[in-house]
Design an enzyme around this catalytic site. Structure first.
Site, PDB file in Angstrom:
ATOM      1  N   HIS A 280      82.655  87.121   8.599  1.00 42.70           N
ATOM      2  CA  HIS A 280      83.176  85.983   7.855  1.00 42.70           C
ATOM      3  C   HIS A 280      82.610  85.965   6.440  1.00 42.70           C
ATOM      4  O   HIS A 280      81.636  86.657   6.131  1.00 42.70           O
ATOM      5  CB  HIS A 280      82.869  84.666   8.575  1.00 42.70           C
ATOM      6  CG  HIS A 280      81.415  84.457   8.883  1.00 42.70           C
ATOM      7  ND1 HIS A 280      80.741  85.136   9.883  1.00 42.70           N
ATOM      8  CD2 HIS A 280      80.481  83.644   8.320  1.00 42.70           C
ATOM      9  CE1 HIS A 280      79.485  84.750   9.925  1.00 42.70           C
ATOM     10  NE2 HIS A 280      79.294  83.854   8.979  1.00 42.70           N
ATOM     11  N   ARG A 290      82.333  72.816  -2.957  1.00 44.45           N
ATOM     12  CA  ARG A 290      82.377  72.756  -1.499  1.00 44.45           C
ATOM     13  C   ARG A 290      80.964  72.743  -0.936  1.00 44.45           C
ATOM     14  O   ARG A 290      80.080  73.460  -1.432  1.00 44.45           O
ATOM     15  CB  ARG A 290      83.142  73.974  -0.959  1.00 44.45           C
ATOM     16  CG  ARG A 290      83.121  74.114   0.566  1.00 44.45           C
ATOM     17  CD  ARG A 290      83.995  75.285   1.017  1.00 44.45           C
ATOM     18  NE  ARG A 290      83.899  75.485   2.459  1.00 44.45           N
ATOM     19  CZ  ARG A 290      83.126  76.407   3.036  1.00 44.45           C
ATOM     20  NH1 ARG A 290      82.387  77.217   2.289  1.00 44.45           N
ATOM     21  NH2 ARG A 290      83.087  76.518   4.346  1.00 44.45           N
TER      22      ARG A 290
END
Length: 351
Positions: A280, A290
């Site tokens: 990932h 974020r």
């Protein structure tokens, strides 16, 4: 346009108007998410309701197929998720020099700094983070938050406790999908009977600032987690992507109140390769920063050896990985990074 000096502080990334060369990645078509015309777009990470009567089967299928899934009705209070996210924003909004007061030591894991995988990549990542791995964070909090020290420490301790309970619950249920239990893992069985913890949890607060050229930057480079499980809370701005062999990179949608769980290297070993340790990464964007909070549930302390569960291997085998201690595996990962599992794989497994 004047060039930016390469002496760039990660604590000031959000204020930059151009992308420094040291943060500029040469990305290819293979690094992109498939276009809308691709059938892969129809695929999405499984979302599993932990109250579903078929939860064991659903979790098992997600672990075998994806190595990652999202969970709803997990029992973590929304207020606690909001509190840990608010703590993170408060920290990352501080001036760079204040954040550096919590900087990691050369040898330590805890503290503020770049992602720990940074040395394995030529270019820098567009992110900053605060790792909470031991009690040293209390002194750091006292330094940077002298008036709110107790409040923030209580949030961290509550978060750690709730995440550890959830990790144990997930472990038991996922093992059940393989027809085994925690009692079939010798070191975990001993820990449960003695009332001690089965694995050491680490919290990593991540911040991905807005980026002037997100298509040429990388928030967190592709990797697998070394631990058993990672439980991730991400803010309402997405950015997490997982790699699936048949589909390429797939974006994990940010859903309020829903947590992301991924299988780590250690669980891959325990399952004798049945569950993939998912690759990932995190991408960035140009409009909103974020925040994500990762709880990485690691392995046992000391000289306890980790190996595939014998009941999974069965009488005919083969056993794909040799026994390894948690500390030894971390050392191997630090040396060879994405080749760590290959390094402990039994080349010619025999019965």
């Amino acid at each position: 346009m004047p060039s930016i000096t390469e002496d760039v502080s990660i604590g000031n990334l959000g204020s930059l108007q151009t992308l420094p060369d040291s943060f500029t990645w040469k990305l290819t078509a293979a690094d992109s998410v498939r276009p809308p015309s691709s059938a892969a777009v129809k695929e999405s990470i499984p979302i599993i309701n932990l109250s579903d009567p078929d939860v064991t089967t659903l979790l098992g299928n997600a672990c075998k197929t994806w190595g990652v899934f999202q969970i709803a009705n997990h029992g973590i209070p929304q207020k606690l998720l909001d509190d840990i996210e608010s703590l993170s924003r408060t920290f990352f909004d501080m001036p760079s020099e204040r954040k550096l007061e919590a900087a990691s030591s050369d040898r330590g894991v805890s503290g503020y700094g770049e992602p720990r995988i940074s040395p394995f990549f030529e270019k820098k990542m567009w992110s900053e983070g605060l790792t909470i791995a031991d009690g040293s964070y209390r002194n750091q909090f006292l330094t940077i938050w002298p008036h709110d020290y107790i409040k923030y420490c209580e949030i961290v301790e509550e978060y750690k406790g709730e995440m550890e309970k959830l990790a144990n619950r997930l472990l038991s249920t996922i093992l059940g999908s393989l027809g085994v239990s925690v009692d079939d893992i010798e070191w975990a069985h001993k820990a449960k009977n003695s009332g001690s913890i089965m694995g050491r949890g680490v919290i990593r607060l991540n911040h991905y600032p807005v980026c002037p050229e997100p298509d040429r930057a990388m928030g967190l480079a592709a990797h697998t987690d070394s631990c058993l499980l990672t439980i991730l809370h991400q803010s309402n701005m997405g950015g997490l992507q997982v790699f699936k062999e048949e589909s390429g990179w797939v974006t994990v949608e940010a859903i309020p109140g829903v947590l992301v769980v991924n299988i780590g290297d250690l669980f891959h070993i325990l399952s004798n390769g049945k569950f993939p340790s998912v690759v990932h990464r995190a991408r960035v964007n140009q409009t909103r920063s974020r925040i994500s909070i990762a709880y990485l549930w690691g392995g046992p302390a000391g000289d306890v050896e980790i190996s595939p569960i014998s009941k999974i291997v069965g009488p005919v085998g083969p056993c794909l990985y040799r026994p390894v201690t948690w500390s030894e595996y971390l050392r191997i990962k630090f040396e060879v990074f994405d080749k760590a599992l290959d390094a402990i794989r039994v080349v010619n497994p025999t019965n």
